[in-house]
Design an enzyme around this catalytic site. Structure first.
Site, PDB file in Angstrom:
ATOM      1  N   LEU A  67       0.835  -1.202   0.000  1.00  0.00           N
ATOM      2  CA  LEU A  67       0.000   0.000   0.000  1.00  0.00           C
ATOM      3  C   LEU A  67       0.869   1.251   0.000  1.00  0.00           C
ATOM      4  CD1 LEU A  67      -2.651   1.700   0.903  1.00  0.00           C
ATOM      5  CD2 LEU A  67      -1.944   1.123   3.217  1.00  0.00           C
ATOM      6  N   CYS A  68       0.484   2.242  -0.815  1.00  0.00           N
ATOM      7  CA  CYS A  68       1.094   3.574  -0.750  1.00  0.00           C
ATOM      8  C   CYS A  68      -0.031   4.594  -0.907  1.00  0.00           C
ATOM      9  CB  CYS A  68       2.194   3.751  -1.799  1.00  0.00           C
ATOM     10  SG  CYS A  68       1.617   3.837  -3.503  1.00  0.00           S
ATOM     11  N   ARG A  69       0.281   5.783  -1.359  1.00  0.00           N
ATOM     12  CA  ARG A  69      -0.758   6.805  -1.504  1.00  0.00           C
ATOM     13  C   ARG A  69      -1.681   6.493  -2.687  1.00  0.00           C
ATOM     14  NH1 ARG A  69      -1.307  11.404  -4.664  1.00  0.00           N
ATOM     15  NH2 ARG A  69      -2.821  12.874  -3.828  1.00  0.00           N
TER      16      ARG A  69
END
Length: 110
Positions: A67-69
């Site tokens: 997960l990231c932005r």
């Protein structure tokens, strides 16, 4: 393996799988300051630039969803994990922005 396709999982699908008993790790690769703005409970946090040095903290036999932005950095990390021998890796499609839109609008978009 460069450029290989990485599995994609939507936030909704990830939560469905977790509710069904899947114990996949949700690996958040954003920076600390980003966690202060928007956070998903129950993640393992390792900033993207620390992944190579901290690889030993992760279990290559356990499913890992990154997960990231927005999904770009996490896709790079997912590819790196696959190349490092992780058996089951997926990118969280749309990152925390999609999580906010699909599942929890109280998580701010930034």
């Amino acid at each position: 393996m460069r450029g290989a396709l990485v599995s994609e999982v939507t936030p909704t699908e990830f939560v469905r799988r977790r509710e069904a008993g899947n114990d996949a790790v949700l690996l958040d690769v954003r920076e600390e300051w980003e966690l202060q703005i928007a956070n998903v409970p129950g993640t393992v946090h390792v900033p993207m630039n620390e992944i190579p040095q901290r690889l030993g903290e992760l279990d290559p036999a356990r499913e890992t969803v990154v997960l990231c932005r927005s999904g770009r950095r996490s896709l790079q990390v997912a590819r790196f994990l696959e190349q490092s021998g992780f058996r089951s890796v997926a990118n969280l499609t749309g990152g925390i922005l999609a999580w906010s839109r699909e599942l929890d609008t109280s998580i701010p978009e930034y």
